[in-house]
Design a protein around this motif. Structure first.
Motif, mmCIF file in Angstrom:
data_model
loop_
_atom_site.group_PDB
_atom_site.id
_atom_site.type_symbol
_atom_site.label_atom_id
_atom_site.label_comp_id
_atom_site.label_asym_id
_atom_site.label_seq_id
_atom_site.Cartn_x
_atom_site.Cartn_y
_atom_site.Cartn_z
ATOM 1 N N ASP A 1 15.504 138.633 -23.876
ATOM 2 C CA ASP A 1 16.735 139.209 -24.336
ATOM 3 C C ASP A 1 16.525 140.507 -25.304
ATOM 4 O O ASP A 1 16.711 140.276 -26.380
ATOM 5 C CB ASP A 1 17.928 138.437 -24.465
ATOM 6 N N PRO A 2 15.964 141.613 -24.718
ATOM 7 C CA PRO A 2 15.843 142.897 -25.570
ATOM 8 C C PRO A 2 17.092 143.370 -26.460
ATOM 9 O O PRO A 2 17.143 143.653 -27.501
ATOM 10 C CB PRO A 2 15.304 143.774 -24.747
ATOM 11 N N GLU A 3 18.356 143.153 -25.583
ATOM 12 C CA GLU A 3 19.641 143.493 -26.166
ATOM 13 C C GLU A 3 19.847 142.638 -27.322
ATOM 14 O O GLU A 3 20.393 143.332 -28.475
ATOM 15 C CB GLU A 3 20.628 143.684 -25.129
ATOM 16 N N LYS A 4 19.802 141.170 -27.174
ATOM 17 C CA LYS A 4 20.042 140.620 -28.432
ATOM 18 C C LYS A 4 19.085 140.588 -29.409
ATOM 19 O O LYS A 4 19.412 140.473 -30.548
ATOM 20 C CB LYS A 4 20.150 139.121 -27.909
ATOM 21 N N ALA A 5 17.623 140.796 -29.133
ATOM 22 C CA ALA A 5 16.780 141.167 -30.138
ATOM 23 C C ALA A 5 17.100 142.224 -30.846
ATOM 24 O O ALA A 5 16.851 142.284 -32.026
ATOM 25 C CB ALA A 5 15.271 141.184 -29.389
ATOM 26 N N VAL A 6 17.608 143.417 -30.359
ATOM 27 C CA VAL A 6 18.043 144.654 -31.010
ATOM 28 C C VAL A 6 19.237 144.336 -31.920
ATOM 29 O O VAL A 6 19.323 144.657 -33.089
ATOM 30 C CB VAL A 6 18.383 145.887 -30.003
ATOM 31 N N LYS A 7 20.197 143.593 -31.399
ATOM 32 C CA LYS A 7 21.116 143.193 -32.393
ATOM 33 C C LYS A 7 20.929 142.251 -33.654
ATOM 34 O O LYS A 7 21.190 142.519 -34.646
ATOM 35 C CB LYS A 7 22.241 142.403 -31.643
ATOM 36 N N ASN A 8 20.034 141.519 -33.372
ATOM 37 C CA ASN A 8 19.428 140.360 -34.317
ATOM 38 C C ASN A 8 18.716 141.453 -35.491
ATOM 39 O O ASN A 8 18.907 141.241 -36.594
ATOM 40 C CB ASN A 8 18.547 139.407 -33.865
ATOM 41 N N ALA A 9 17.751 142.282 -34.932
ATOM 42 C CA ALA A 9 16.994 143.206 -35.871
ATOM 43 C C ALA A 9 17.945 143.997 -36.681
ATOM 44 O O ALA A 9 17.668 144.400 -37.977
ATOM 45 C CB ALA A 9 16.149 144.088 -34.876
ATOM 46 N N ALA A 10 19.033 144.512 -36.152
ATOM 47 C CA ALA A 10 20.041 145.376 -37.065
ATOM 48 C C ALA A 10 20.965 144.356 -38.054
ATOM 49 O O ALA A 10 20.907 144.703 -39.089
ATOM 50 C CB ALA A 10 21.113 145.951 -35.937
#
Length: 440
Positions: free
Chosen positions: A240-249
Motif C-alpha cells: 500500500d504505497p499510499e499508506k506508506a507515504v502517510k506513515n512516512a509523513a
C-alpha cells in the motif's frame, strides 16, 4: 581549615609543672632573688633572735626559695610569706605570692582569707616595729601616726599585687572564654558548611533527576511512535504505497516535533549554565544553603511558570497520535473540565503520555482505556490496556526497548505534588496505571 584554639594554645615544652620554658626560667630567677633577699634579711633576724648567724641565713634562703613553687602551690607560698613576716623578711615573696594567688583559679573566699591574713600580719609587724624604733630613738609623734603609717604600709604591700593578680586572672579567663567561643563558632561554621555542601549535592542530584525525567518524557513518546510508524511503513511499503507515504509523513512530523522539544530544553539548559556557574563563584559560603534550597525547589517552580509544559487541552492530540500509530484508545472524561495550575496539568499530561508510551512498548495493538476525572479538590487519571494480541515473529522485531524509568518518573512526578500513584497488572492480563493529584 585551622582551629582557633590550636593557633592560640601555648607550646608545651617546659619542665615539670611549667607549661613553657620561659615560665620556668622566670620562676627560678624569682626564687633565687627571693632566696638572696631572705638570706640577707636573716642576718639581723639571727642577731635579734640570738641564734647562730649561719642558721639565720640558711633559714632565710630556704624560706625565700619557696617562691619557685608559686605556680604549683600558690597557697603554700603565701602561707610561708605570712609565717616569715614577723622576721621582717620575704617582701618579694609576699608580693609575688599574693599576685599569683589572686591570678590563680581558686575560690574567692580562699583568696580573701589569705589576703586578709597577710594584711593583718603586715599591719601588726609594721605597727610593732615602728613603735620600737620610735621608742629607741626617742622620737615624738602624734597618736595617729603609728596607726596611719602601719595601715598605709600594709595596704601598700598587699593591695596592689592582689588587685593586679585579680585583673590578670580575670583577663586570662576572659581570653580563654573568647577562644572557646571562637573555637565553638568555627566548629559550627564548619558543620554548617558541610551541611550546606550536602544540601547542594542533594539539590544537584534532584536537578539531574528532573532533567533526566524531562528528557525521557520528551524523547520516549515521540521516538516510540516513530518506531511504530517505521515498522508499519516497512510492512506496507510494497502493498500500500499510499499508506506508506502517510506513515512516512507522520514519522517526519514526529521527528521534527521531538527535535523542536529537545532544542528548546537544551537551549534552556545552555542559557542557564553560565549564569549558574557565575552565581556559584560569586556567592559566599554562608549563602550555599540558600542556593541549595532554591535549586531543590526549582523543579516545582518551573512547572508554575506560565507557558511552560504541556496541558490537558493537548490530550486529544496526544491520543490522536497514538491512534494514528494503530492503537485503539477509548477516552472518557468525568466531571466539569476546568483549568489547573501549570504544574498539575503538566504532570497529568505526562502520566497519560508515558502510560500510552508503555502500551506501545509492551502491549502493541492492545485496546487502551484512558479515564480522566475532575473532582472537587483533585484530578484523577487512569490508563488501562487489555492483554496484547499474539504477534508474529516479524512484528515482534518491532518491539521497543525499555529502560525501566517510565514508571519511576511518573511516581516521582506525582509524589512531588503530594499525590498518589499506583501501577500494576490487571486480573485480565493487561496493565493499569492510576494517579490522583491534588488540584491546588
Amino acid at each position: 581549615m585551622t582551629t582557633t584554639g590550636e593557633d592560640h594554645a601555648p607550646a608545651r615544652g617546659g619542665p615539670w609543672w611549667w607549661g613553657r620554658r620561659r615560665g620556668a626560667v622566670l620562676d627560678v630567677s624569682l626564687g633565687a632573688v627571693s632566696a638572696l633577699e631572705c638570706a640577707a634579711e636573716g642576718v639581723p633576724f639571727a642577731r635579734d633572735a640570738g641564734i647562730p648567724l649561719a642558721a639565720g641565713v640558711v633559714f632565710g634562703a630556704l624560706a625565700g626559695s619557696v617562691l619557685v613553687l608559686r605556680r604549683r602551690y600558690p597557697i603554700a607560698v603565701v602561707l610561708v610569706a605570712i609565717a616569715v613576716t614577723p622576721a621582717q623578711m620575704g617582701m618579694l615573696m609576699s608580693i609575688v605570692g599574693l599576685y599569683t594567688l589572686a591570678a590563680a583559679e581558686l575560690p574567692r573566699r580562699i583568696i580573701g582569707a589569705l589576703a586578709g591574713m597577710s594584711l593583718l600580719g603586715t599591719l601588726i609587724v609594721t605597727f610593732v616595729r615602728l613603735g620600737q624604733d620610735a621608742s629607741q630613738k626617742e622620737l615624738q609623734f602624734g597618736e595617729w601616726f603609728l596607726p596611719f603609717a602601719s595601715i598605709t604600709m600594709s595596704l601598700g604591700a598587699t593591695a596592689p599585687p592582689l588587685l593586679l593578680g585579680l585583673y590578670v586572672g580575670q583577663r586570662r579567663r576572659l581570653m580563654e572564654s573568647l577562644r572557646e567561643r571562637a573555637d565553638s563558632l568555627e566548629r559550627e561554621l564548619q558543620l554548617l558548611a558541610e551541611r550546606a555542601e550536602e544540601r547542594a549535592q542533594w539539590a544537584r542530584n534532584e536537578e539531574r533527576t528532573r532533567i533526566a525525567r524531562e528528557m525521557h518524557d520528551v524523547v520516549a513518546h515521540r521516538v516510540s511512535l516513530m518506531v511504530v510508524h517505521a515498522a508499519a511503513l516497512q510492512a506496507v511499503a510494497r502493498k500500500d504505497p499510499e499508506k506508506a507515504v502517510k506513515n512516512a509523513a507522520l514519522v517526519g512530523d514526529m521527528g521534527r516535533q521531538a527535535l523542536t522539544e529537545l532544542r528548546e530544553m537544551l537551549g534552556v539548559l545552555r542559557s542557564g549554565g553560565d549564569g549558574a556557574r557565575a552565581e556559584r563563584a560569586a556567592v559566599p559560603l554562608a549563602a550555599v544553603g540558600v542556593a541549595a534550597a532554591v535549586a531543590a525547589s526549582r523543579a516545582a517552580d518551573d512547572g508554575e511558570r506560565s507557558g511552560e509544559g504541556p496541558c490537558l487541552s493537548e490530550l486529544d492530540e496526544l491520543i490522536g497520535q497514538s491512534e494514528a500509530a494503530g492503537m485503539v484508545v477509548d477516552l472518557s472524561v468525568e466531571g466539569e473540565e476546568r483549568s489547573y495550575a501549570a504544574v498539575v496539568e503538566s504532570t497529568a499530561f505526562r502520566v497519560v503520555q508515558e502510560a500510552l508510551t508503555n502500551v506501545h512498548k509492551h502491549a502493541a495493538g492492545a485496546k487502551t482505556y484512558v479515564r480522566l476525572a475532575h473532582r472537587v479538590s483533585e484530578i484523577a487519571m487512569q490508563v488501562e490496556n487489555e492483554p496484547p494480541p499474539a504477534v508474529s515473529s516479524e512484528e515482534s522485531g518491532a518491539r521497543l526497548p525499555s529502560g525501566g524509568n517510565g514508571l519511576v518518573g511518573m511516581k516521582e512526578r506525582v509524589a512531588a505534588l503530594g499525590g498518589v500513584f499506583v501501577s500494576g497488572p490487571t486480573d485480565a492480563g493487561g496493565f493499569r496505571v492510576s494517579a490522583v493529584i491534588p488540584a491546588s
